[in-house]
Design a protein around this motif. Sequence first.
Motif, mmCIF file in Angstrom:
data_model
loop_
_atom_site.group_PDB
_atom_site.id
_atom_site.type_symbol
_atom_site.label_atom_id
_atom_site.label_comp_id
_atom_site.label_asym_id
_atom_site.label_seq_id
_atom_site.Cartn_x
_atom_site.Cartn_y
_atom_site.Cartn_z
ATOM 1 N N UNK A 18 5.471 10.235 7.440
ATOM 2 C CA UNK A 18 4.264 11.079 7.343
ATOM 3 C C UNK A 18 3.184 10.576 8.306
ATOM 4 N N UNK A 19 3.096 9.227 8.401
ATOM 5 C CA UNK A 19 2.107 8.634 9.316
ATOM 6 C C UNK A 19 2.441 9.016 10.762
ATOM 7 N N UNK A 20 3.743 8.931 11.121
ATOM 8 C CA UNK A 20 4.189 9.312 12.471
ATOM 9 C C UNK A 20 3.836 10.760 12.764
ATOM 10 N N UNK A 21 3.922 11.625 11.747
ATOM 11 C CA UNK A 21 3.626 13.058 11.931
ATOM 12 C C UNK A 21 2.128 13.345 11.833
ATOM 13 N N UNK A 22 1.345 12.268 11.779
ATOM 14 C CA UNK A 22 -0.127 12.384 11.699
ATOM 15 C C UNK A 22 -0.609 13.060 10.406
ATOM 16 N N UNK A 23 0.238 12.993 9.351
ATOM 17 C CA UNK A 23 -0.209 13.511 8.026
ATOM 18 C C UNK A 23 -0.732 12.307 7.246
ATOM 19 N N UNK A 24 -1.950 11.906 7.620
ATOM 20 C CA UNK A 24 -2.443 10.603 7.149
ATOM 21 C C UNK A 24 -2.752 10.588 5.650
ATOM 22 N N UNK A 25 -3.331 11.667 5.132
ATOM 23 C CA UNK A 25 -3.645 11.684 3.692
ATOM 24 C C UNK A 25 -2.381 11.588 2.850
ATOM 25 N N UNK A 26 -1.347 12.387 3.245
ATOM 26 C CA UNK A 26 -0.073 12.323 2.490
ATOM 27 C C UNK A 26 0.551 10.935 2.598
ATOM 28 N N UNK A 27 0.457 10.325 3.799
ATOM 29 C CA UNK A 27 1.020 8.984 3.999
ATOM 30 C C UNK A 27 0.315 7.978 3.091
ATOM 31 N N UNK A 28 -1.021 8.105 3.017
ATOM 32 C CA UNK A 28 -1.803 7.186 2.167
ATOM 33 C C UNK A 28 -1.297 7.266 0.719
ATOM 34 N N UNK A 29 -1.027 8.480 0.243
ATOM 35 C CA UNK A 29 -0.511 8.663 -1.128
ATOM 36 C C UNK A 29 0.779 7.860 -1.314
ATOM 37 N N UNK A 30 1.699 7.956 -0.347
ATOM 38 C CA UNK A 30 2.985 7.233 -0.444
ATOM 39 C C UNK A 30 2.763 5.720 -0.453
ATOM 40 N N UNK A 31 1.933 5.225 0.493
ATOM 41 C CA UNK A 31 1.698 3.776 0.559
ATOM 42 C C UNK A 31 1.024 3.283 -0.730
ATOM 43 N N UNK A 32 0.143 4.124 -1.301
ATOM 44 C CA UNK A 32 -0.525 3.744 -2.562
ATOM 45 C C UNK A 32 0.501 3.606 -3.683
ATOM 46 N N UNK A 33 1.496 4.511 -3.699
ATOM 47 C CA UNK A 33 2.574 4.419 -4.716
ATOM 48 C C UNK A 33 3.299 3.087 -4.594
ATOM 49 N N UNK A 34 3.596 2.713 -3.346
ATOM 50 C CA UNK A 34 4.319 1.447 -3.109
ATOM 51 C C UNK A 34 3.487 0.281 -3.637
ATOM 52 N N UNK A 35 2.181 0.262 -3.277
ATOM 53 C CA UNK A 35 1.308 -0.854 -3.664
ATOM 54 C C UNK A 35 1.181 -0.936 -5.187
ATOM 55 N N UNK A 36 1.161 0.252 -5.851
ATOM 56 C CA UNK A 36 1.045 0.290 -7.313
ATOM 57 C C UNK A 36 2.244 -0.423 -7.937
ATOM 58 N N UNK A 37 3.440 -0.217 -7.312
ATOM 59 C CA UNK A 37 4.657 -0.848 -7.848
ATOM 60 C C UNK A 37 4.765 -2.314 -7.442
ATOM 61 N N UNK A 38 4.246 -2.621 -6.247
ATOM 62 C CA UNK A 38 4.379 -4.008 -5.771
ATOM 63 C C UNK A 38 3.193 -4.360 -4.886
ATOM 64 N N UNK A 39 2.216 -5.052 -5.457
ATOM 65 C CA UNK A 39 0.986 -5.333 -4.694
ATOM 66 C C UNK A 39 1.224 -6.392 -3.600
ATOM 67 N N UNK A 40 2.422 -6.999 -3.600
ATOM 68 C CA UNK A 40 2.738 -7.984 -2.559
ATOM 69 C C UNK A 40 3.452 -7.349 -1.358
ATOM 70 N N UNK A 41 3.599 -6.042 -1.372
ATOM 71 C CA UNK A 41 4.280 -5.327 -0.281
ATOM 72 C C UNK A 41 3.266 -5.214 0.877
ATOM 73 N N UNK A 42 3.189 -6.293 1.700
ATOM 74 C CA UNK A 42 2.082 -6.400 2.666
ATOM 75 C C UNK A 42 2.069 -5.271 3.701
#
Length: 395
Positions: free
Chosen positions: A16-40
């Motif tokens: 999504x980030x590559x396709x410049x869909x930054x808001x949608x990408x942020x949602x995905x990265x936030x999901x990852x961080x919620x599951x694992x806050x050490x996912x740097x």
Amino acid sequence: ASCQTINDTFEEGLKLKESKKFNEAITKFSEVIKKDKYYHEAWYHRAICHIELKKYDVAIEDLSQCINVKKDFYEAFVMRAQIYTQQNKTQEALNDYNQVIRLKPNFIDAYEKRAALYFTMPEKNANAINDLLKAVELKTTNPNTYTNLANYYFQKNKYNEAITYYSKAIEYNNQNGELYYKRGLCFTINNDFNAALKDYSTAIEKKYNNEDLYYQRAKIYFQKNIFDNAIIDLTTLINQYHSKNYEVFVMRGQCYAQLNQTQNAIKDFNKAITIAADKAQAYYLRGIEYAKLGKTKEPLALKDFNKSIELEPNNNEAYIHRAIYYYNKQKFSESLEDINKAIKIKSTPEAHYYKGAALYELKKYNEACIELKKSSQLGYEAATKKLKELCPTTQ
């Protein structure tokens, strides 16, 4: 399995980030961080999305979290330093580049960026230079680094070092005319006029136009007696740059004089005199031209020589030229008087030559031969010739 899903979610975020869909990408990265806050990497890529959306403070928070969970992730320090630089938080940016360099001692870009920050702090210029030298040692191909070093050494009057770095900058950016111009200045100061001429001409070919460039090139053409080329450059200064520089008109006048274009020379000396009526040079040069025009203009010639001496009583050239005028009028005593004044101010081969010539006409043969010999020993060709002719025993 959950591990697989978290990586899948992260990969989706990247796409999504590559396709410049930054808001949608942020949602995905936030999901990852919620599951694992050490996912740097999720913190890092989410920060990039925030930067793209110009949310710099949020990006800094993400980068700081990234650094907390992975202290040696230098990319996060680099990115945070760039934001701090934009925000004029120089010290914070410096701290981050220090960390980058600690983690990656051979990271050229970090030295170059840190140097740029040091340059904004006058007391840290030496640090900036050290960083640039380190980048050079690490074989940077960034022309700006070489240019900055060259400019620094130029300001310090270290022209050989400046030439070395301008040459390297040109190697990596050979379309930049200004670099040739600046290297040309160094060559000029080092009296390497052929190299300077080549650089000035290349600068002009590369469409770098600046008033001083034409002036410097004209001066070299003038010194090399390439008067036609000097006239072209000086005329460019007068027509295109509307130069009101006394030296420009004096120089062009002298070129015209050398090419026997007496009227053009007089016009330029007139112009020079209107620019600076208190300088002697244009008067005595105009006097020489008036003298060429014969009897009717002789009073004007003499008036100009007198005026030049009145303006600058310590200008040996003014006396020499009036002396030559008197000599040509066969007023040898007046000529000798002026030559003695000229020599008192500054002893030149030309002055000794005319002193010898005037003394000879006044039948003071021994003294005449001594003066001619002096002039000849100083390399004045006309004196060597006259010496053979008039003083065969003095050789």
